[in-house]
Design an enzyme around this catalytic site. Structure first.
Site, PDB file in Angstrom:
ATOM      1  N   ASP A  11       0.867  -1.178   0.000  1.00  0.00           N
ATOM      2  CA  ASP A  11       0.000   0.000   0.000  1.00  0.00           C
ATOM      3  C   ASP A  11       0.902   1.226   0.000  1.00  0.00           C
ATOM      4  O   ASP A  11       2.108   1.136   0.233  1.00  0.00           O
ATOM      5  CB  ASP A  11      -0.901  -0.014   1.249  1.00  0.00           C
ATOM      6  CG  ASP A  11      -1.780   1.231   1.348  1.00  0.00           C
ATOM      7  OD1 ASP A  11      -2.403   1.598   0.335  1.00  0.00           O
ATOM      8  OD2 ASP A  11      -1.822   1.860   2.419  1.00  0.00           O
ATOM      9  N   SER A  12       0.277   2.379  -0.210  1.00  0.00           N
ATOM     10  CA  SER A  12       1.021   3.641  -0.144  1.00  0.00           C
ATOM     11  C   SER A  12       1.508   3.933   1.279  1.00  0.00           C
ATOM     12  O   SER A  12       2.361   4.789   1.470  1.00  0.00           O
ATOM     13  CB  SER A  12       0.126   4.779  -0.616  1.00  0.00           C
ATOM     14  OG  SER A  12      -1.069   4.791   0.147  1.00  0.00           O
ATOM     15  N   TYR A  43      -0.706   8.368  -2.477  1.00  0.00           N
ATOM     16  CA  TYR A  43      -0.805   8.012  -3.894  1.00  0.00           C
ATOM     17  C   TYR A  43      -2.045   8.670  -4.524  1.00  0.00           C
ATOM     18  O   TYR A  43      -2.115   8.827  -5.723  1.00  0.00           O
ATOM     19  CB  TYR A  43      -0.955   6.498  -4.052  1.00  0.00           C
ATOM     20  CG  TYR A  43       0.317   5.676  -3.917  1.00  0.00           C
ATOM     21  CD1 TYR A  43       1.510   6.218  -3.428  1.00  0.00           C
ATOM     22  CD2 TYR A  43       0.316   4.336  -4.290  1.00  0.00           C
ATOM     23  CE1 TYR A  43       2.655   5.432  -3.314  1.00  0.00           C
ATOM     24  CE2 TYR A  43       1.453   3.547  -4.189  1.00  0.00           C
ATOM     25  CZ  TYR A  43       2.618   4.093  -3.693  1.00  0.00           C
ATOM     26  OH  TYR A  43       3.737   3.312  -3.594  1.00  0.00           O
ATOM     27  N   GLY A  44      -2.992   8.997  -3.670  1.00  0.00           N
ATOM     28  CA  GLY A  44      -4.326   9.393  -4.135  1.00  0.00           C
ATOM     29  C   GLY A  44      -4.387  10.652  -4.962  1.00  0.00           C
ATOM     30  O   GLY A  44      -5.398  10.936  -5.592  1.00  0.00           O
ATOM     31  N   CYS A  74      -3.878  -1.187  -1.996  1.00  0.00           N
ATOM     32  CA  CYS A  74      -4.217   0.229  -2.191  1.00  0.00           C
ATOM     33  C   CYS A  74      -5.224   0.372  -3.333  1.00  0.00           C
ATOM     34  O   CYS A  74      -4.982  -0.138  -4.437  1.00  0.00           O
ATOM     35  CB  CYS A  74      -2.924   0.974  -2.524  1.00  0.00           C
ATOM     36  SG  CYS A  74      -3.130   2.717  -2.827  1.00  0.00           S
ATOM     37  N   GLU A 153      -5.283   9.255   9.937  1.00  0.00           N
ATOM     38  CA  GLU A 153      -3.871   9.157  10.345  1.00  0.00           C
ATOM     39  C   GLU A 153      -3.569  10.037  11.557  1.00  0.00           C
ATOM     40  O   GLU A 153      -2.597   9.802  12.273  1.00  0.00           O
ATOM     41  CB  GLU A 153      -2.955   9.475   9.162  1.00  0.00           C
ATOM     42  CG  GLU A 153      -3.187   8.461   8.063  1.00  0.00           C
ATOM     43  CD  GLU A 153      -1.997   8.176   7.183  1.00  0.00           C
ATOM     44  OE1 GLU A 153      -0.932   8.782   7.392  1.00  0.00           O
ATOM     45  OE2 GLU A 153      -2.150   7.331   6.278  1.00  0.00           O
ATOM     46  N   CYS A 185     -11.331   3.088  -0.496  1.00  0.00           N
ATOM     47  CA  CYS A 185     -10.031   3.597  -0.043  1.00  0.00           C
ATOM     48  C   CYS A 185      -9.665   2.832   1.228  1.00  0.00           C
ATOM     49  O   CYS A 185     -10.544   2.548   2.051  1.00  0.00           O
ATOM     50  CB  CYS A 185     -10.131   5.093   0.233  1.00  0.00           C
ATOM     51  SG  CYS A 185      -8.625   5.780   0.921  1.00  0.00           S
ATOM     52  N   THR A 186      -8.383   2.543   1.352  1.00  0.00           N
ATOM     53  CA  THR A 186      -7.925   1.719   2.473  1.00  0.00           C
ATOM     54  C   THR A 186      -8.350   2.231   3.846  1.00  0.00           C
ATOM     55  O   THR A 186      -8.622   1.449   4.747  1.00  0.00           O
ATOM     56  CB  THR A 186      -6.383   1.663   2.477  1.00  0.00           C
ATOM     57  OG1 THR A 186      -5.875   2.988   2.281  1.00  0.00           O
ATOM     58  CG2 THR A 186      -5.884   0.734   1.402  1.00  0.00           C
ATOM     59  N   HIS A 187      -8.372   3.563   3.991  1.00  0.00           N
ATOM     60  CA  HIS A 187      -8.626   4.134   5.317  1.00  0.00           C
ATOM     61  C   HIS A 187     -10.097   4.143   5.719  1.00  0.00           C
ATOM     62  O   HIS A 187     -10.421   4.247   6.894  1.00  0.00           O
ATOM     63  CB  HIS A 187      -8.119   5.584   5.380  1.00  0.00           C
ATOM     64  CG  HIS A 187      -6.637   5.737   5.276  1.00  0.00           C
ATOM     65  ND1 HIS A 187      -5.909   5.252   4.224  1.00  0.00           N
ATOM     66  CD2 HIS A 187      -5.745   6.333   6.110  1.00  0.00           C
ATOM     67  CE1 HIS A 187      -4.621   5.555   4.405  1.00  0.00           C
ATOM     68  NE2 HIS A 187      -4.500   6.208   5.547  1.00  0.00           N
TER      69      HIS A 187
HETATM   70  N1  DGL Z   1      -4.087   3.774   0.120  1.00  0.00           N
HETATM   71  C1  DGL Z   1      -4.776   4.802  -0.631  1.00  0.00           C
HETATM   72  C2  DGL Z   1      -5.999   4.209  -1.303  1.00  0.00           C
HETATM   73  O1  DGL Z   1      -6.535   3.193  -0.907  1.00  0.00           O
HETATM   74  C3  DGL Z   1      -5.156   5.969   0.267  1.00  0.00           C
HETATM   75  C4  DGL Z   1      -3.974   6.800   0.739  1.00  0.00           C
HETATM   76  C5  DGL Z   1      -3.222   7.475  -0.377  1.00  0.00           C
HETATM   77  O2  DGL Z   1      -3.757   8.427  -1.001  1.00  0.00           O
HETATM   78  O3  DGL Z   1      -2.111   7.057  -0.657  1.00  0.00           O
HETATM   79  O4  DGL Z   1      -6.457   4.737  -2.282  1.00  0.00           O
END
Ligand code: DGL
Length: 272
Positions: A11-12, A43-44, A74, A153, A185-187
């Site tokens: 993941d990022s 990464y987003g 991700c 975060e 999205c992961t979060h």
């Molecule tokens: N892990 C990214 C996603 O699931 C979220 C965080 C990022 O923007 O890197 O899209």
């Protein structure tokens, strides 16, 4: 292929641990090598070319760990780089988008599906494209929610500010008569209670992290890759790597995973 080899998950940053957590639950026999690109997160908001370059470097690194399969945990990296990575590398690679898509199409009754994610995931159009392949009549209404990741975060999961931000982001979606909402999205699964409360009754939330773990389980069984050996303690089953210092990663990880991460190693990912 050595079936005792680990699964590579990347993941990022720290968010992909929501996917790793589901994998730990669904396939508890499997070792995991997790890589969080903490030096280059987020990464987003980045371009496709950049995300492809980053993903390629990470997969090259994971191959040095002799992984037997890779999960792109991700959403952004899946949306922008999964197809290219599957063409480039001769190892099973799955992402989080397709499993979320399948679950959403099975869940919706009225064909109106909401999607929340990063700017890049929403702009990639991958979710609507894959949904249309399965359910041509479906309507997908997307909304980027860029503030959700930093709020998570900062540990502001149960905070009135997060509820206010969610109300602002989701107000348009609430008017669209969706019955299903993909947390793309992961979060976002960490904000599930807030999102559910703001969206109100009658809307089913889809968690691609959970669906991906189920898909991984099926893949391992189908390809005869499942580990049938005895399992050890988490400290020897799971290894964690990051591209920046480990302190913040460890802190956030402690409220995502059911155990404390003791060892995290920093990798010079640009060299791969
Ligand atoms: N892990 C990214 C996603 O699931 C979220 C965080 C990022 O923007 O890197 O899209």
């Amino acid at each position: 292929m050595d079936t005792t080899a680990p699964i590579g998950v990347f993941d990022s940053g720290v968010g992909g641990l929501t996917v790793a957590r589901e994998i730990m639950r669904q396939v508890p026999n499997e070792r995991i090598v997790y890589f969080g690109d903490t030096a280059r997160v987020p990464y987003g908001s980045k371009s496709k070319d950049t995300i492809i370059k980053y993903s390629r470097q990470i997969i090259r690194f994971l191959q040095t760990e002799k992984v037997k399969a890779i999960v792109i945990a991700c959403n952004t990296a899946t949306a922008l780089a999964l197809n290219e990575m599957q063409k480039e590398f001769d190892i099973p690679i799955i992402g989080v988008v397709q499993p979320g898509v399948v679950a959403a199409t099975q869940t919706t009754k009225n064909g109106r599906i909401g999607l929340i994610g990063t700017e890049s995931t929403i702009h990639s159009g991958m979710y609507p494209k894959l949904i249309e392949e399965i359910m041509p009549q479906a309507q997908v209404i997307g909304k980027a929610c860029p503030l959700f990741c930093p709020l998570v975060e900062e540990g502001m999961i149960n905070d009135t500010i997060t509820t206010q931000v969610a109300e602002r982001y989701l107000s348009e979606l609430k008017k669209q008569q969706i019955d299903t909402l993909i947390m793309g999205c992961t979060h976002y699964p960490l904000l599930q209670d807030t999102i559910a409360q703001v969206m109100g009754e009658g809307i089913t939330l889809v968690n691609p992290a959970y669906e991906t773990a189920l898909e991984l389980k099926q893949l391992l069984e189908r390809e005869n890759l499942a580990n049938v050996c005895e399992i050890d303690s988490p400290s020897s089953m799971y290894r964690f790597y990051v591209s920046d210092t480990a302190e913040k990663f460890k802190k956030i990880a402690s409220f995502i995973l059911p155990f404390d991460i003791t060892m995290t190693q920093q990798i010079a990912i640009e060299q791969f």
